[in-house]
Write a protein that holds these residues in place. Sequence first.
Motif, mmCIF file in Angstrom:
data_model
loop_
_atom_site.group_PDB
_atom_site.id
_atom_site.type_symbol
_atom_site.label_atom_id
_atom_site.label_comp_id
_atom_site.label_asym_id
_atom_site.label_seq_id
_atom_site.Cartn_x
_atom_site.Cartn_y
_atom_site.Cartn_z
ATOM 1 N N GLU A 1 0.800 -1.313 0.134
ATOM 2 C CA GLU A 1 -0.185 0.093 -0.138
ATOM 3 C C GLU A 1 1.027 1.194 0.000
ATOM 4 O O GLU A 1 0.611 2.298 -0.654
ATOM 5 C CB GLU A 1 -0.952 -0.212 1.277
ATOM 6 N N ASN A 2 1.904 1.235 0.620
ATOM 7 C CA ASN A 2 2.884 2.338 0.828
ATOM 8 C C ASN A 2 4.141 1.739 0.340
ATOM 9 O O ASN A 2 5.009 1.637 1.392
ATOM 10 C CB ASN A 2 2.882 2.957 1.939
ATOM 11 N N PRO A 3 4.583 1.531 -1.100
ATOM 12 C CA PRO A 3 5.768 0.865 -1.247
ATOM 13 C C PRO A 3 7.009 1.501 -0.825
ATOM 14 O O PRO A 3 8.135 0.902 -0.936
ATOM 15 C CB PRO A 3 5.456 0.618 -2.698
ATOM 16 N N GLY A 4 7.050 2.818 -0.699
ATOM 17 C CA GLY A 4 8.115 3.625 -0.619
ATOM 18 C C GLY A 4 8.572 3.701 1.386
ATOM 19 O O GLY A 4 9.520 4.378 1.673
ATOM 20 N N ALA A 5 7.698 3.303 1.952
ATOM 21 C CA ALA A 5 7.762 3.498 3.350
ATOM 22 C C ALA A 5 8.082 2.069 4.107
ATOM 23 O O ALA A 5 7.853 1.010 3.741
ATOM 24 C CB ALA A 5 6.308 3.724 4.102
ATOM 25 N N CYS A 6 9.031 2.344 5.261
ATOM 26 C CA CYS A 6 9.454 1.381 5.944
ATOM 27 C C CYS A 6 8.419 0.641 6.684
ATOM 28 O O CYS A 6 7.601 1.328 7.044
ATOM 29 C CB CYS A 6 10.387 1.909 6.721
ATOM 30 N N ILE A 7 8.470 -0.718 6.696
ATOM 31 C CA ILE A 7 7.373 -1.328 7.264
ATOM 32 C C ILE A 7 7.336 -1.472 8.775
ATOM 33 O O ILE A 7 6.270 -1.223 9.535
ATOM 34 C CB ILE A 7 7.380 -2.991 7.002
ATOM 35 N N TYR A 8 8.521 -1.040 9.384
ATOM 36 C CA TYR A 8 8.842 -0.812 10.967
ATOM 37 C C TYR A 8 8.285 0.386 11.567
ATOM 38 O O TYR A 8 7.526 0.838 12.353
ATOM 39 C CB TYR A 8 10.138 -1.304 11.366
ATOM 40 N N CYS A 9 8.773 1.322 10.861
ATOM 41 C CA CYS A 9 8.842 2.884 11.369
ATOM 42 C C CYS A 9 7.855 4.008 10.614
ATOM 43 O O CYS A 9 7.441 4.723 10.997
ATOM 44 C CB CYS A 9 9.938 3.412 11.615
ATOM 45 N N GLY A 10 7.562 3.387 9.196
ATOM 46 C CA GLY A 10 6.750 4.204 8.554
ATOM 47 C C GLY A 10 7.350 5.257 7.782
ATOM 48 O O GLY A 10 6.774 6.006 6.956
ATOM 49 N N ALA A 11 8.811 5.516 7.975
ATOM 50 C CA ALA A 11 9.526 6.737 7.160
ATOM 51 C C ALA A 11 9.535 6.279 5.777
ATOM 52 O O ALA A 11 9.638 5.077 5.375
ATOM 53 C CB ALA A 11 10.855 6.606 7.672
ATOM 54 N N ALA A 12 9.393 7.321 5.049
ATOM 55 C CA ALA A 12 9.289 7.327 3.500
ATOM 56 C C ALA A 12 10.419 8.345 3.009
ATOM 57 O O ALA A 12 10.812 9.069 3.580
ATOM 58 C CB ALA A 12 7.880 7.686 2.805
ATOM 59 N N GLY A 13 10.839 7.740 1.665
ATOM 60 C CA GLY A 13 11.544 8.843 0.964
ATOM 61 C C GLY A 13 13.082 8.270 0.946
ATOM 62 O O GLY A 13 13.777 8.657 -0.166
ATOM 63 N N GLY A 14 13.366 7.467 1.945
ATOM 64 C CA GLY A 14 14.866 6.846 1.901
ATOM 65 C C GLY A 14 14.851 5.520 1.342
ATOM 66 O O GLY A 14 14.184 5.173 1.117
ATOM 67 N N PRO A 15 16.196 5.098 1.101
ATOM 68 C CA PRO A 15 16.365 3.631 0.197
ATOM 69 C C PRO A 15 15.939 2.622 1.399
ATOM 70 O O PRO A 15 15.945 2.841 2.442
ATOM 71 C CB PRO A 15 17.578 3.653 -0.126
ATOM 72 N N LEU A 16 15.183 1.601 0.896
ATOM 73 C CA LEU A 16 14.891 0.437 1.618
ATOM 74 C C LEU A 16 15.657 -0.680 1.179
ATOM 75 O O LEU A 16 16.046 -0.867 0.348
ATOM 76 C CB LEU A 16 13.364 0.136 1.348
ATOM 77 N N THR A 17 15.851 -1.454 2.542
ATOM 78 C CA THR A 17 16.299 -2.615 2.262
ATOM 79 C C THR A 17 15.376 -3.820 2.442
ATOM 80 O O THR A 17 14.615 -3.542 3.257
ATOM 81 C CB THR A 17 17.729 -2.565 3.432
ATOM 82 N N THR A 18 15.814 -5.134 2.188
ATOM 83 C CA THR A 18 15.170 -6.296 2.328
ATOM 84 C C THR A 18 15.523 -6.715 3.875
ATOM 85 O O THR A 18 16.795 -7.017 3.928
ATOM 86 C CB THR A 18 15.459 -7.223 1.331
ATOM 87 N N GLU A 19 14.767 -6.839 4.755
ATOM 88 C CA GLU A 19 14.890 -7.441 6.002
ATOM 89 C C GLU A 19 14.192 -8.816 6.041
ATOM 90 O O GLU A 19 12.835 -9.118 5.769
ATOM 91 C CB GLU A 19 14.197 -6.450 6.822
ATOM 92 N N HIS A 20 14.982 -9.839 6.698
ATOM 93 C CA HIS A 20 14.525 -11.036 6.962
ATOM 94 C C HIS A 20 14.060 -10.815 8.554
ATOM 95 O O HIS A 20 14.785 -10.706 9.344
ATOM 96 C CB HIS A 20 15.470 -12.141 6.968
ATOM 97 N N ILE A 21 12.395 -11.272 8.759
ATOM 98 C CA ILE A 21 11.804 -10.980 9.753
ATOM 99 C C ILE A 21 12.581 -12.161 11.042
ATOM 100 O O ILE A 21 12.836 -11.581 11.904
ATOM 101 C CB ILE A 21 10.399 -11.151 9.697
ATOM 102 N N LEU A 22 12.627 -13.240 10.514
ATOM 103 C CA LEU A 22 13.209 -14.216 11.302
ATOM 104 C C LEU A 22 14.649 -14.164 10.419
ATOM 105 O O LEU A 22 14.808 -14.787 9.440
ATOM 106 C CB LEU A 22 12.703 -15.541 11.115
ATOM 107 N N PRO A 23 15.893 -13.722 11.046
ATOM 108 C CA PRO A 23 17.270 -13.647 10.399
ATOM 109 C C PRO A 23 17.596 -15.251 9.991
ATOM 110 O O PRO A 23 17.292 -16.088 10.446
ATOM 111 C CB PRO A 23 17.890 -13.345 11.495
ATOM 112 N N ARG A 24 18.125 -15.093 8.780
ATOM 113 C CA ARG A 24 18.917 -16.323 8.316
ATOM 114 C C ARG A 24 19.760 -16.884 9.229
ATOM 115 O O ARG A 24 19.613 -18.215 9.235
ATOM 116 C CB ARG A 24 19.517 -15.557 7.120
ATOM 117 N N CYS A 25 20.653 -16.267 9.977
ATOM 118 C CA CYS A 25 21.434 -16.936 11.160
ATOM 119 C C CYS A 25 20.651 -17.601 12.191
ATOM 120 O O CYS A 25 21.134 -18.313 12.880
ATOM 121 C CB CYS A 25 22.471 -15.758 11.757
ATOM 122 N N CYS A 26 19.173 -17.371 12.235
ATOM 123 C CA CYS A 26 18.516 -17.968 13.130
ATOM 124 C C CYS A 26 17.723 -19.164 12.528
ATOM 125 O O CYS A 26 16.681 -19.503 12.993
ATOM 126 C CB CYS A 26 17.452 -16.874 14.054
ATOM 127 N N GLY A 27 17.789 -19.181 11.357
ATOM 128 C CA GLY A 27 17.251 -20.290 10.577
ATOM 129 C C GLY A 27 16.043 -19.862 9.653
ATOM 130 O O GLY A 27 15.466 -20.697 9.285
#
Length: 186
Positions: free
Chosen positions: A60-86
């Motif tokens: 719905e808001n493709p340029g906004a951070c899912i966690y904080c809602g900030a928009a306008g900056g570059p976004l990164t892909t976040e693994h909710i359950l980190p890869r290092c945790c399986g």
Amino acid sequence: MPPSAVKTIRDQIFWQYAKLISKSAGLSNARAFQMSRFVKLRDGEIVWSSTIREWLHEHENPGACIYCGAAGGPLTTEHILPRCCGGPDIPDNAIRVCRPCNSAKGARRLYEWKGLKEKDAIPRIAEGKYLKLLYDLHEQKGTLNVDKKDLGRMMCPACDLHSRCEDEGTVEKMTVYCLEGVFHAE
């Protein structure tokens, strides 16, 4: 702490999801509504939203951070359950977040990052995806039906969040840490 009706890992996942439903309905503090959603989820009378519905909410808001809602900056892909945790490298475990949020969370799991005091402030999109992923992973691991009376014997020995539970007075009590603590770097 969850109500006494929450007896298993599956129940804890459904309880957290029922709280999300309540928050989305504007009834965050309506315990009776939360309980009715929990019972309906547990008994299969309702099911959680589909992956497609989650995808739509997420975009719905493709340029906004899912966690904080900030928009306008570059976004990164976040693994909710980190890869290092399986955490698997699949779309159901990935969201787009800003660099500061990604760095702040680091290699911690979602509830581990937010803690018990802030667990209810996790954005719905992230927590909804996370709960579905945890459900699938616990199903694969065969731990969905572990009862809270068996946590000390079956879950706690495999959990790496024991020190958090000690600090917060929740050792061998059913919390969101029980959902993710058994998924860690081996």
